[in-house]
Motif scaffolding. Sequence first.
Motif, PDB file in Angstrom:
ATOM      1  N   GLU A 122       0.836  -1.194   0.000  1.00  0.00           N
ATOM      2  CA  GLU A 122       0.000   0.000   0.000  1.00  0.00           C
ATOM      3  C   GLU A 122       0.873   1.247   0.000  1.00  0.00           C
ATOM      4  N   GLY A 123       0.505   2.226  -0.817  1.00  0.00           N
ATOM      5  CA  GLY A 123       1.241   3.479  -0.895  1.00  0.00           C
ATOM      6  C   GLY A 123       0.428   4.650  -0.374  1.00  0.00           C
ATOM      7  N   HIS A 124       1.074   5.507   0.432  1.00  0.00           N
ATOM      8  CA  HIS A 124       0.403   6.655   1.048  1.00  0.00           C
ATOM      9  C   HIS A 124       1.284   7.895   0.923  1.00  0.00           C
ATOM     10  N   THR A 125       0.647   9.043   0.734  1.00  0.00           N
ATOM     11  CA  THR A 125       1.379  10.319   0.669  1.00  0.00           C
ATOM     12  C   THR A 125       0.813  11.275   1.714  1.00  0.00           C
ATOM     13  N   ASP A 126       1.443  12.456   1.830  1.00  0.00           N
ATOM     14  CA  ASP A 126       0.828  13.530   2.612  1.00  0.00           C
ATOM     15  C   ASP A 126      -0.114  14.318   1.703  1.00  0.00           C
ATOM     16  N   SER A 127      -0.615  15.442   2.187  1.00  0.00           N
ATOM     17  CA  SER A 127      -1.620  16.195   1.439  1.00  0.00           C
ATOM     18  C   SER A 127      -1.032  17.303   0.570  1.00  0.00           C
ATOM     19  N   ASP A 128       0.281  17.444   0.547  1.00  0.00           N
ATOM     20  CA  ASP A 128       0.894  18.456  -0.315  1.00  0.00           C
ATOM     21  C   ASP A 128       0.663  18.092  -1.778  1.00  0.00           C
ATOM     22  N   GLY A 129       0.322  19.065  -2.597  1.00  0.00           N
ATOM     23  CA  GLY A 129       0.155  18.811  -4.017  1.00  0.00           C
ATOM     24  C   GLY A 129      -1.254  18.387  -4.372  1.00  0.00           C
ATOM     25  N   ASP A 130      -1.450  18.126  -5.642  1.00  0.00           N
ATOM     26  CA  ASP A 130      -2.749  17.756  -6.184  1.00  0.00           C
ATOM     27  C   ASP A 130      -3.123  16.328  -5.791  1.00  0.00           C
ATOM     28  N   GLU A 131      -4.403  16.089  -5.500  1.00  0.00           N
ATOM     29  CA  GLU A 131      -4.846  14.765  -5.049  1.00  0.00           C
ATOM     30  C   GLU A 131      -4.598  13.695  -6.109  1.00  0.00           C
ATOM     31  N   ALA A 132      -4.894  14.018  -7.371  1.00  0.00           N
ATOM     32  CA  ALA A 132      -4.679  13.040  -8.440  1.00  0.00           C
ATOM     33  C   ALA A 132      -3.200  12.728  -8.609  1.00  0.00           C
ATOM     34  N   TYR A 133      -2.352  13.757  -8.473  1.00  0.00           N
ATOM     35  CA  TYR A 133      -0.904  13.539  -8.563  1.00  0.00           C
ATOM     36  C   TYR A 133      -0.429  12.625  -7.432  1.00  0.00           C
ATOM     37  N   ASN A 134      -0.925  12.871  -6.232  1.00  0.00           N
ATOM     38  CA  ASN A 134      -0.520  12.042  -5.094  1.00  0.00           C
ATOM     39  C   ASN A 134      -0.945  10.586  -5.276  1.00  0.00           C
ATOM     40  N   LEU A 135      -2.109  10.386  -5.886  1.00  0.00           N
ATOM     41  CA  LEU A 135      -2.556   9.017  -6.146  1.00  0.00           C
ATOM     42  C   LEU A 135      -1.619   8.315  -7.132  1.00  0.00           C
ATOM     43  N   ARG A 136      -1.234   9.033  -8.199  1.00  0.00           N
ATOM     44  CA  ARG A 136      -0.298   8.446  -9.173  1.00  0.00           C
ATOM     45  C   ARG A 136       1.055   8.181  -8.539  1.00  0.00           C
ATOM     46  N   LEU A 137       1.531   9.116  -7.723  1.00  0.00           N
ATOM     47  CA  LEU A 137       2.826   8.958  -7.066  1.00  0.00           C
ATOM     48  C   LEU A 137       2.816   7.732  -6.152  1.00  0.00           C
ATOM     49  N   SER A 138       1.758   7.577  -5.360  1.00  0.00           N
ATOM     50  CA  SER A 138       1.709   6.428  -4.442  1.00  0.00           C
ATOM     51  C   SER A 138       1.621   5.118  -5.217  1.00  0.00           C
ATOM     52  N   ASP A 139       0.924   5.133  -6.359  1.00  0.00           N
ATOM     53  CA  ASP A 139       0.856   3.924  -7.171  1.00  0.00           C
ATOM     54  C   ASP A 139       2.221   3.577  -7.756  1.00  0.00           C
ATOM     55  N   ASN A 140       2.913   4.570  -8.291  1.00  0.00           N
ATOM     56  CA  ASN A 140       4.246   4.325  -8.848  1.00  0.00           C
ATOM     57  C   ASN A 140       5.212   3.819  -7.773  1.00  0.00           C
ATOM     58  N   ARG A 141       5.087   4.324  -6.579  1.00  0.00           N
ATOM     59  CA  ARG A 141       5.949   3.864  -5.494  1.00  0.00           C
ATOM     60  C   ARG A 141       5.627   2.417  -5.107  1.00  0.00           C
ATOM     61  N   CYS A 142       4.341   2.078  -5.115  1.00  0.00           N
ATOM     62  CA  CYS A 142       3.964   0.675  -4.866  1.00  0.00           C
ATOM     63  C   CYS A 142       4.620  -0.259  -5.874  1.00  0.00           C
TER      64      CYS A 142
END
Length: 306
Positions: free
Chosen positions: A224-244
Amino acid sequence: MTYVALSVCGTAQNDNKLHYTGSDGKRIYLPLGKISFADSVVKFNMGYPRPISKYRDSSQSLHKPNYRGYDNADFITLGCEGSIVLKFTNNGFMNLKGHDLTIFEVGPSRERTRVEVSTDGEHWIYAGLAKGGTSKLEFDDEKIDPNLLFYYVKLQDLKDECSGKSAGADIDAVAAINSVIRLTVNADVLFDVAEYRLKPSSKHTLDSLAQSIQVVQNATILIEGHTDSDGDEAYNLRLSDNRCQSVRRKLKQLLSKFGTYKFETKAYGETRPRVENSSDENKQINRRVEVMVFPPKDYYDSLPDN
């Protein structure tokens, strides 16, 4: 949930190592094997009448069942209305499909215990009655939240037998059938800011993750990938997926010679913070990768539907 089935070379754990037999001859299948037993005593409140001294060693309730006979001091007797709190240190357990917990109660009488479970050792949830002998509990019967990961079990004797030299329930072992390992890593250890490629310095942490998983040779691994709230929500979702995906590829490589593993990934972005994103320190806590090790999917496929 995105399911990624990946064939991994290796030998699955021998099923004989996953079966444990109670004193009544009942065999229990534990999908994650020997790590599935409670292995620490938190508290023991001896009931009254008390058992004789040789049956008071609370450590006899830990690890795999080893009952050899009533004259051997290889179990703990709770005493009439006594209780014991045990902890799972290598794993937790959850309300998943099928039975979730097993109590190995031994001795000449079948004596019931009230069973409660806890995530933190302080707040308790009723999980059912163990009816004596080798008893399995299904948390669905008590409508226990399937999202909670428990680490503690409390057993209390129900006064079925309050006489003799071992008054109260005799406990040999407690095992989690739906055993789960949760491993959490701060994302800053693995990745640079806004990046999903693993840092060279992450090698030691990933090697440690792989070593923790290797104790189980057949499992489903959820990343599971999680980010903080900085930045755009859609960007954070893509970032957490790429990190997974980066962590999945590396763990697949590290575990390729140790067992049979199937991987799932789930990106949450900023939607599941542990704490409020109100400070730099809190944001660092929320930036994380969680690795969950579950019993293998084919185990659940083999269970009958309710």
